[in-house]
Design a protein around this motif. Structure first.
Motif, short mmCIF file in Angstrom:
data_model
loop_
_atom_site.label_atom_id
_atom_site.label_comp_id
_atom_site.label_asym_id
_atom_site.label_seq_id
_atom_site.Cartn_x
_atom_site.Cartn_y
_atom_site.Cartn_z
N ILE A 108 0.83 -1.21 0.00
CA ILE A 108 0.00 0.00 0.00
C ILE A 108 0.86 1.25 0.00
N LEU A 109 1.91 1.23 0.79
CA LEU A 109 2.77 2.42 0.90
C LEU A 109 3.76 2.53 -0.26
N GLY A 110 3.73 1.56 -1.14
CA GLY A 110 4.64 1.65 -2.28
C GLY A 110 6.07 1.30 -1.90
N LEU A 111 6.22 0.43 -0.89
CA LEU A 111 7.57 0.11 -0.42
C LEU A 111 8.08 -1.22 -0.96
N ARG A 138 9.31 -1.73 -3.65
CA ARG A 138 10.26 -1.42 -4.72
C ARG A 138 11.24 -0.40 -4.15
N TRP A 144 13.19 3.23 -4.21
CA TRP A 144 12.94 4.59 -4.69
C TRP A 144 14.26 5.30 -4.83
N ALA A 190 14.18 0.78 4.19
CA ALA A 190 12.84 0.88 3.62
C ALA A 190 12.85 1.00 2.11
N PHE A 203 14.62 3.29 0.38
CA PHE A 203 14.88 4.65 -0.09
C PHE A 203 16.38 4.80 -0.33
#
Lengths: 217, 217
Positions: free
Chosen positions: A84-87, A89, A91, A114, A116
């Motif tokens: 849901i949080l787009g984590l 993948r 970034w 996470a 990032f």
DNA sequence: TTCTGTGAATTTATTCACAGCA
DNA sequence: TGCTGTGAATAAATTCACAGAA
């Protein structure tokens, strides 16, 4: 700083719920370390400071993960929230401003974990250019557009003084980032297609003193 | 991080309004620099990203400062908000953890301007002890209780790794601070008489990616 | 006019209370 | 019994719309 946001705006999950998700997520590492495979809403309440009622409402808002009498499957919840949080993948991020704040962001362990990744850093100070800190190369700000574009960075972090924040944000937007996280204590604007979020340290303190002032009287 | 707050809880000003106050406050310096003595709700909306309707509702919630047809008196508003936020006095703070984050807080100009004074800093690293940075002396953490008590510091800033955050917070509380601002990405608890507020950098990013994920699909 | 202040309507979020499954 | 999921009740915040002062 508020998030003057307007954007695709999910129909699915209420904003306040989304902003509590990171808290649940963080509590999972503790549960997993303790070897627990399931947790109750009560457990989550204690770990996050969010009321048990609220926890259940929140989790129910995006699916049924619990088993009555048992609780929630930590692993499954963790996976779903990350999605849901787009984590789920990595970034790719650009950091602009390598002062102490920038440095602390570079070495901040929480990011990498996470997903990032700061892929490039930028600074004005010639003495910093070319250095590599925490495995990240420091470029001159002048090359920001070029580098951000080439490396296809998606998120820009603004860690420069207020006076330069908007200009930096403009350059980031121009270079194609989709979101900007601003640490300067000022409002910055961007086209609607780009998300902007501000983090303001003074505001946090002012919020504290507001309550202190009241309880004092 | 959410603020698992519970406390005196004002009856006077709604929480969301209080959290927008710092934004208005910040916009004033710009108006004053431009020599404007009055501003309209529209002006404030543009400067802060908050809707004009909302601005008026907010300001009306603690008094009538505007003049119809004219706008609001910047100076008067500024003074009133500072009073509400408890900024009409200096606040004495302790900083624990002088890594890069701590350093950026020490040198962060915004604090001093708003009356937030870091009066003492603490660190574990023997090589840092005794130094004076930005006019602030660095003490060993072992002396935290003593120094915070002696200097009567009121707010503690936790800028140490998660693993040590709770212990540091406990020591601060024990030494008598009334509020704690936590930068470690974990929940810390304290007696109800002490305010705790968390600032979590990862959460902010996760909030961004949540929206990015949605707009993408 | 311009621009505030505010009641009323609406939307949104939180809290409660409990039915129902393991 | 233990714990979730949810519908209903409550509370809160935002938005609207407009009356009225300068």
């Amino acid at each position: 700083m508020p998030t003057p946001k307007k954007h695709p705006e999910s129909k699915t999950i209420p904003e306040p719920v989304a902003s509590r998700l990171p808290n649940y997520l963080r509590s999972f590492v503790g549960f997993e370390r303790e070897g627990r495979s399931t947790v109750s809403s009560q457990d989550l309440a204690e770990a996050t400071g969010i009321r048990a009622d609220q926890v259940r409402k929140d989790l129910a808002s995006f699916g049924s993960f619990g088993q009555r009498g048992i609780g929630y499957d930590v692993k499954k919840l963790d996976g779903t929230m990350r999605e849901i949080l787009g984590l789920n993948r990595a970034w790719r991020m650009a950091l602009v401003g390598v002062g102490h704040l920038g440095m602390s962001l570079l070495q901040y362990g929480g990011f990498a974990k996470a997903g990032f990744r700061i892929e490039a850093a930028f600074d004005q100070d010639p003495s910093k250019i070319g250095w590599e800190l925490e495995g990240v190369k420091i470029w001159p700000v002048q090359s920001l557009r070029q580098v951000v574009r080439d490396k296809q960075l998606e998120i820009g972090i603004v860690a420069v003084p207020s006076s330069r924040a908007q200009a930096v944000a403009d350059a980031l937007v121009d270079a194609g980032v989709k979101a900007v996280l601003n640490f300067a204590p000022c409002l910055i604007t961007a086209p609607n297609s780009v998300l902007v979020r501000g983090v303001d340290l003074s505001s946090e303190l002012e919020h504290l003193t507001y309550f202190l002032g009241k309880s004092k009287k």
